[in-house]
Design an enzyme around this catalytic site. Structure first.
Site, short mmCIF file in Angstrom:
data_model
loop_
_atom_site.label_atom_id
_atom_site.label_comp_id
_atom_site.label_asym_id
_atom_site.label_seq_id
_atom_site.Cartn_x
_atom_site.Cartn_y
_atom_site.Cartn_z
N ASP A 1 11.97 11.70 8.89
CA ASP A 1 11.82 11.65 7.44
C ASP A 1 10.61 12.52 7.10
O ASP A 1 10.07 13.22 7.97
CB ASP A 1 11.69 10.20 6.94
CG ASP A 1 10.35 9.54 7.28
OD1 ASP A 1 9.56 10.14 8.05
OD2 ASP A 1 10.08 8.44 6.77
N HIS A 2 10.16 12.45 5.85
CA HIS A 2 9.00 13.26 5.44
C HIS A 2 7.74 12.88 6.21
O HIS A 2 6.90 13.72 6.50
CB HIS A 2 8.77 13.11 3.93
CG HIS A 2 8.59 11.68 3.51
ND1 HIS A 2 9.64 10.77 3.50
CD2 HIS A 2 7.49 10.99 3.10
CE1 HIS A 2 9.19 9.59 3.10
NE2 HIS A 2 7.89 9.69 2.86
N CYS B 1 9.13 9.15 12.19
CA CYS B 1 8.77 8.83 10.81
C CYS B 1 7.26 8.60 10.81
O CYS B 1 6.58 9.02 11.75
CB CYS B 1 9.57 7.65 10.26
SG CYS B 1 9.33 6.05 11.06
N GLY B 2 6.75 7.95 9.79
CA GLY B 2 5.30 7.75 9.75
C GLY B 2 4.81 6.89 10.89
O GLY B 2 3.84 7.20 11.57
N THR B 3 5.49 5.78 11.10
CA THR B 3 5.10 4.84 12.16
C THR B 3 6.05 4.84 13.36
O THR B 3 5.70 4.31 14.41
CB THR B 3 5.12 3.40 11.61
OG1 THR B 3 6.46 3.12 11.15
CG2 THR B 3 4.13 3.23 10.46
N GLY C 1 10.51 2.28 11.27
CA GLY C 1 11.71 2.26 10.43
C GLY C 1 12.87 2.98 11.08
O GLY C 1 14.02 2.50 11.05
N HIS D 1 14.20 1.78 33.08
CA HIS D 1 14.63 0.37 33.13
C HIS D 1 15.60 0.00 32.01
O HIS D 1 16.46 -0.86 32.21
CB HIS D 1 13.41 -0.55 33.04
CG HIS D 1 12.65 -0.64 34.33
ND1 HIS D 1 11.72 -1.63 34.59
CD2 HIS D 1 12.67 0.15 35.45
CE1 HIS D 1 11.22 -1.46 35.80
NE2 HIS D 1 11.77 -0.38 36.34
N ARG E 1 19.54 -4.47 39.28
CA ARG E 1 19.12 -5.36 38.20
C ARG E 1 19.02 -4.67 36.84
O ARG E 1 19.29 -5.29 35.80
CB ARG E 1 17.79 -6.03 38.56
CG ARG E 1 16.61 -5.10 38.65
CD ARG E 1 15.41 -5.80 39.26
NE ARG E 1 14.17 -5.05 39.16
CZ ARG E 1 13.84 -4.02 39.94
NH1 ARG E 1 14.68 -3.62 40.87
NH2 ARG E 1 12.69 -3.40 39.78
C1 RB5 Z 1 7.25 6.66 4.66
O1 RB5 Z 1 6.16 6.54 3.82
C2 RB5 Z 1 7.15 5.63 5.79
O2 RB5 Z 1 7.36 4.36 5.27
C3 RB5 Z 1 8.13 5.95 6.90
O3 RB5 Z 1 7.88 7.24 7.38
C4 RB5 Z 1 8.07 5.06 8.10
O4 RB5 Z 1 6.78 4.91 8.56
C5 RB5 Z 1 8.80 3.79 8.01
O5 RB5 Z 1 8.93 3.03 8.98
#
Ligand code: RB5
Length: 151
Positions: free
Chosen positions: A8-9, A65-67, A70, A98, A133
């Site tokens: 994403d952005h 994405c940012g984190t 998502g 694994h 396993r």
């Molecule tokens: C966008 O602002 C942010 O919410 C997205 O990139 C991501 O981090 C969501 O999980």
């Protein structure tokens, strides 16, 4: 190896770094977008990669994405996808060895590009420790999916 890539952005800059990394190593890839820093919805991009990997069009996927959270949650909704959010190289390697992860997710706002590219490298270089396993456990994961996600 064919790799599907998207962001994403919030992960757009890191995706560009990853594409440069893949190009420099002659690794085949497809960029599923996004193509600018204009705000978009991360599930749309996670879905594009997840569906292409689940369909067998690509061996592995990478979504930013940012984190990384998502896109990981979204990709994991697609049957056949095992997306792993990894912000260290050990986790990236173990996710392949694994868990037979087939999608790596990363957060541009969490890790710098240098570490992120090391993580990508670890993910692409490691293979599933097939048999025994780990195969049994991954099969059980797929069983959960079949139980709750039958079409
Ligand atoms: C966008 O602002 C942010 O919410 C997205 O990139 C991501 O981090 C969501 O999980």
């Amino acid at each position: 190896m064919r790799v599907a890539v998207a962001s994403d952005h919030g992960g757009f800059g890191l995706k560009a770094e990853i594409i440069n990394f893949l190009r420099a190593r002659d690794i085949e890839y497809k960029d599923f977008g996004t193509h600018s820093e204009e705000s978009v919805d991360y599930p749309d991009y996670a879905l594009a990669v997840a569906e292409s990997v689940a369909a067998g069009q690509f061996d592995l996927g990478i979504v930013c994405c940012g984190t990384g959270i998502g896109v990981s949650m979204s990709a994991n909704k697609v049957p056949g996808v095992r997306a792993a959010l990894c912000h260290d190289t050990f986790s990236a390697r173990m996710a392949r060895k694994h868990n037979n992860a087939n999608v790596l997710t990363l957060g541009q706002r969490v890790v710098g590009a240098g570490l992120a590219l090391d993580i990508v490298n670890a993910f692409l270089e490691a293979g599933f420790d097939d048999g025994g396993r780990h195969s049994r456990r991954v099969a059980k994961m797929c069983g959960i999916e079949e139980k709750y996600c039958s079409k």
